[in-house]
Design an enzyme around this catalytic site. Structure first.
Site, mmCIF file in Angstrom:
data_model
loop_
_atom_site.group_PDB
_atom_site.id
_atom_site.type_symbol
_atom_site.label_atom_id
_atom_site.label_comp_id
_atom_site.label_asym_id
_atom_site.label_seq_id
_atom_site.Cartn_x
_atom_site.Cartn_y
_atom_site.Cartn_z
ATOM 1 N N ASP A 1 -10.233 -1.843 6.286
ATOM 2 C CA ASP A 1 -11.129 -0.843 7.430
ATOM 3 C C ASP A 1 -11.811 -1.686 8.225
ATOM 4 O OD1 ASP A 1 -10.421 1.256 5.664
ATOM 5 O OD2 ASP A 1 -12.126 1.317 4.243
ATOM 6 N N ARG B 1 0.745 -1.123 -0.089
ATOM 7 C CA ARG B 1 0.072 -0.069 0.062
ATOM 8 C C ARG B 1 0.915 1.203 -0.046
ATOM 9 N NH1 ARG B 1 -5.216 1.722 2.186
ATOM 10 N NH2 ARG B 1 -5.403 3.763 1.604
ATOM 11 N N ASP C 1 -6.881 -2.027 1.147
ATOM 12 C CA ASP C 1 -7.289 -1.287 2.371
ATOM 13 C C ASP C 1 -7.856 -2.342 3.270
ATOM 14 O OD1 ASP C 1 -8.396 1.000 3.210
ATOM 15 O OD2 ASP C 1 -10.222 1.081 2.063
ATOM 16 N N ARG D 1 -5.357 1.362 -4.628
ATOM 17 C CA ARG D 1 -4.467 0.687 -3.643
ATOM 18 C C ARG D 1 -4.489 -0.719 -3.991
ATOM 19 N NH1 ARG D 1 -8.909 2.932 -0.316
ATOM 20 N NH2 ARG D 1 -8.305 4.996 -0.938
HETATM 21 C C1 X6L Z 1 -19.455 12.023 -2.759
HETATM 22 C C2 X6L Z 1 -18.135 12.035 -2.001
HETATM 23 C C3 X6L Z 1 -19.823 10.562 -2.876
HETATM 24 C C4 X6L Z 1 -17.267 11.244 -1.533
HETATM 25 C C5 X6L Z 1 -18.925 9.624 -2.329
HETATM 26 C C6 X6L Z 1 -17.295 7.444 -0.973
HETATM 27 C C7 X6L Z 1 -15.419 9.104 -0.855
HETATM 28 C C8 X6L Z 1 -16.209 6.552 -0.681
HETATM 29 C C9 X6L Z 1 -14.872 8.025 -0.554
HETATM 30 C C10 X6L Z 1 -17.867 9.783 -1.807
HETATM 31 C C11 X6L Z 1 -16.696 8.932 -1.252
HETATM 32 C C12 X6L Z 1 -14.783 6.922 -0.354
HETATM 33 C C13 X6L Z 1 -13.256 2.180 -2.360
HETATM 34 C C14 X6L Z 1 -13.765 3.004 -3.456
HETATM 35 C C15 X6L Z 1 -12.819 4.046 -2.359
HETATM 36 C C16 X6L Z 1 -13.508 0.628 -2.306
HETATM 37 C C17 X6L Z 1 -14.980 1.004 -4.286
HETATM 38 C C18 X6L Z 1 -14.115 5.638 -0.021
HETATM 39 C C19 X6L Z 1 -12.656 5.745 0.091
HETATM 40 N N1 X6L Z 1 -12.543 3.017 -1.510
HETATM 41 N N2 X6L Z 1 -14.812 2.519 -4.155
HETATM 42 N N3 X6L Z 1 -13.470 4.204 -3.367
HETATM 43 N N4 X6L Z 1 -14.355 0.133 -3.312
HETATM 44 N N5 X6L Z 1 -16.031 0.718 -5.104
HETATM 45 O O1 X6L Z 1 -13.015 -0.057 -1.533
HETATM 46 O O2 X6L Z 1 -14.695 4.643 0.354
HETATM 47 S S1 X6L Z 1 -12.171 5.441 -1.642
HETATM 48 MG MG MG Z 2 -11.773 2.192 2.693
HETATM 49 MG MG MG Z 3 -8.756 2.455 4.869
#
Ligand code: X6L
Ligand code: MG
Ligand code: MG
Length: 175
Positions: free
Chosen positions: A98, A84, A96, A93
């Site tokens: 969590d 990572r 991850d 990444r």
């Molecule tokens: C508006 C603004 C809508 C921010 C959504 C959602 C930001 C999730 C970060 C958001 C927003 C995250 C994964 C991911 C990430 C994952 C999938 C996060 C952190 N991690 N997409 N995006 N799977 N499908 O594990 O969860 S970045």
């Molecule tokens: Mg996450």
């Molecule tokens: Mg995390």
């Protein structure tokens, strides 16, 4: 192993499934952690920052004698061990990990917030969790978690990639 926790796993770089499997093996090889259940593996459209590869996401249930912050440190160590790099917020990444839930506790420290913030808005987190416990409840929530699914728009971005087969947690790895 007196505490019960749920951990979400995600990967969207390189050998995505290999990283998930390695993470589960490393967690389980810790003497203070037992992996007691695993979900299916889901392929999911990226959210937050959308111009990146699709993720593989899943969740596991563990029993542990570690406290929540010790469990977090163990997860961060495994993320580093599996390559990572924290280059971009919400970016790609290899792995991850969590902590979603720790017993039924609400935890608020500089390093760790449990339940995981906004977990109940993310189909890629909720669907694997509900697969392991369809009636799961979050601390401080009256409604069971499955009610949250009704108000989530991105369920179509979450598809089963490797269906879990059987009771054995290592069925995931053998098949
Ligand atoms: C508006 C603004 C809508 C921010 C959504 C959602 C930001 C999730 C970060 C958001 C927003 C995250 C994964 C991911 C990430 C994952 C999938 C996060 C952190 N991690 N997409 N995006 N799977 N499908 O594990 O969860 S970045
Ligand atoms: Mg996450
Ligand atoms: Mg995390």
């Amino acid at each position: 192993m007196e505490n019960k926790a749920y951990i979400a796993l995600g990967s969207n770089l390189g050998d995505r499934f290999g990283y998930l499997v390695q993470a589960i093996l490393l967690l389980g090889s810790n003497e203070e952690i037992s992996v007691v259940n695993t979900s299916s593996v889901y392929e999911t459209d990226p959210v937050g920052y959308t111009d990146q590869n699709q993720f593989l996401n899943m969740a596991i249930q563990v029993e542990t004698s570690l406290g929540p912050v010790e469990l977090l440190d163990t997860c961060l160590e495994i993320e580093l061990k599996l390559g990572r790099k924290r280059e971009m917020k919400w970016g790609p990444r290899t792995l991850d990990l969590d902590i979603l839930l720790y017993n039924h506790e609400n935890i608020e420290t500089e390093k760790l917030t449990v339940p995981h913030p906004r977990m109940s808005e993310r189909a890629f987190v909720i669907l694997p969790l509900l697969e392991m416990d369809p009636n799961l409840k979050l601390p401080n929530m009256a409604e069971p978690l499955k009610k949250c699914l009704l108000s989530i728009p991105d369920r179509e971005g979450v598809r089963i990639w490797k269906q879990k087969n059987g009771e054995d947690v290592f069925a995931l790895i053998e098949s």
